[in-house]
Write a protein that holds these residues in place. Structure first.
Motif, short mmCIF file in Angstrom:
data_model
loop_
_atom_site.label_atom_id
_atom_site.label_comp_id
_atom_site.label_asym_id
_atom_site.label_seq_id
_atom_site.Cartn_x
_atom_site.Cartn_y
_atom_site.Cartn_z
N GLU A 1 11.40 24.10 78.35
CA GLU A 1 12.04 23.66 77.32
C GLU A 1 11.20 23.07 76.18
OE1 GLU A 1 15.76 21.53 77.29
OE2 GLU A 1 16.49 22.13 79.25
N LEU A 2 11.52 23.45 75.18
CA LEU A 2 10.75 22.89 73.83
C LEU A 2 11.13 21.49 73.71
CD1 LEU A 2 11.20 25.18 71.03
CD2 LEU A 2 9.32 25.10 72.35
N TYR B 1 9.59 21.32 62.49
CA TYR B 1 8.79 21.55 63.73
C TYR B 1 7.59 21.90 63.51
CZ TYR B 1 9.27 21.72 68.87
OH TYR B 1 9.13 21.50 70.28
N ILE C 1 3.95 23.57 65.35
CA ILE C 1 3.35 24.11 66.67
C ILE C 1 1.99 24.53 66.48
CG2 ILE C 1 3.58 26.20 68.16
CD1 ILE C 1 6.65 26.39 67.42
N ASP D 1 4.55 18.88 67.15
CA ASP D 1 5.53 18.88 68.05
C ASP D 1 5.38 19.42 69.49
OD1 ASP D 1 7.63 17.46 66.39
OD2 ASP D 1 7.23 19.31 65.43
N LEU D 2 4.53 20.56 69.37
CA LEU D 2 3.84 21.28 70.61
C LEU D 2 2.56 21.94 70.39
CD1 LEU D 2 5.20 22.44 73.30
CD2 LEU D 2 6.22 23.99 71.90
N ARG E 1 4.20 17.32 75.25
CA ARG E 1 4.01 18.24 74.15
C ARG E 1 2.72 19.25 74.30
NH1 ARG E 1 7.55 16.73 70.24
NH2 ARG E 1 8.54 14.69 70.55
N PHE F 1 6.61 29.80 78.23
CA PHE F 1 7.98 30.21 77.57
C PHE F 1 8.16 31.74 77.65
CE2 PHE F 1 6.67 26.41 75.41
CZ PHE F 1 7.93 25.57 75.54
N ILE G 1 10.35 31.45 71.87
CA ILE G 1 10.09 30.19 71.60
C ILE G 1 11.14 30.10 70.25
CG2 ILE G 1 8.56 28.75 70.17
CD1 ILE G 1 6.30 29.90 72.04
N LEU H 1 13.89 27.40 69.39
CA LEU H 1 13.91 26.13 68.30
C LEU H 1 15.05 25.53 67.68
CD1 LEU H 1 10.62 27.65 66.48
CD2 LEU H 1 11.02 25.33 67.59
N ALA I 1 15.75 22.41 69.65
CA ALA I 1 14.96 21.50 69.38
C ALA I 1 15.12 20.93 68.03
CB ALA I 1 13.40 22.03 69.77
#
Length: 170
Positions: free
Chosen positions: A3-4, A13, A15, A94-95, A113, A120, A154, A158, A161
């Motif tokens: 999970e994100l 967000y 990435i 965030d990731l 993170r 995914f 992903i 999103l 998230a």
């Protein structure tokens, strides 16, 4: 499938995608993910960056074979310029998603993170994205197929998230 994590800030967000040299795998993922975000109408809310743990290619365009594979699939790889990973990214993004176990070790290991891009992947979650650099064109096509389906997963995750972050601050 993973999970994100929630967005750090409501409504946006960030990435970061990381491989070794930022000329094959992470830029392929960067281009595809940005394209998928635009198609989903999320490109104004999600920022994507990519980098390599090594600095050998900083400032260079992506590998011509990766660019050709993307171009033949309808993507535009021309804007990419290689960057080197910055150790502050896990606190700023965030990731952070890396392409293989060596990259994961280079960025300090798995955290809430930080993880593998293919965590995914709906087909083979938790696997590595193989480095196509020393192989032929089929390796780049294989990477593109992995990246496309993982990017789709992903993008599908999103909104949750993003919404979770907004809800937790209400």
């Amino acid at each position: 499938m993973a999970e994100l994590p929630e967005a750090r800030a409501p409504g946006s967000y960030r990435i970061a995608l990381v491989c070794l040299g930022n000329i094959c795998r992470s830029p392929t993922a960067h281009v595809v993910l940005e394209s998928r975000l635009a198609e989903a109408g999320l490109d104004d809310r999600v920022e994507v960056a990519s980098s390599g743990t090594g600095g050998w290619h900083v400032g260079n365009p992506m590998d011509p074979r990766a660019a050709a594979t993307l171009t033949s699939a309808g993507y535009d790889p021309t804007r990419h310029r290689a960057r080197q990973y910055d150790a502050t990214w896990p606190g700023a993004y965030d990731l952070v998603l890396v392409m293989d176990g060596a990259n994961l070790a280079d960025v300090g290991g798995r955290t809430e993170r930080v993880g593998l891009f293919r965590d995914f992947d709906p087909v083979d979650p938790g696997s590595e994205v193989p480095d196509p650099y020393y192989g032929g064109a089929d390796g780049f096509e294989e990477v593109l197929a992995m990246v496309e389906r993982t990017s789709d997963a992903i993008v599908a995750a999103l909104p949750r998230a993003l919404d979770a972050a907004a809800g937790s601050r209400d």
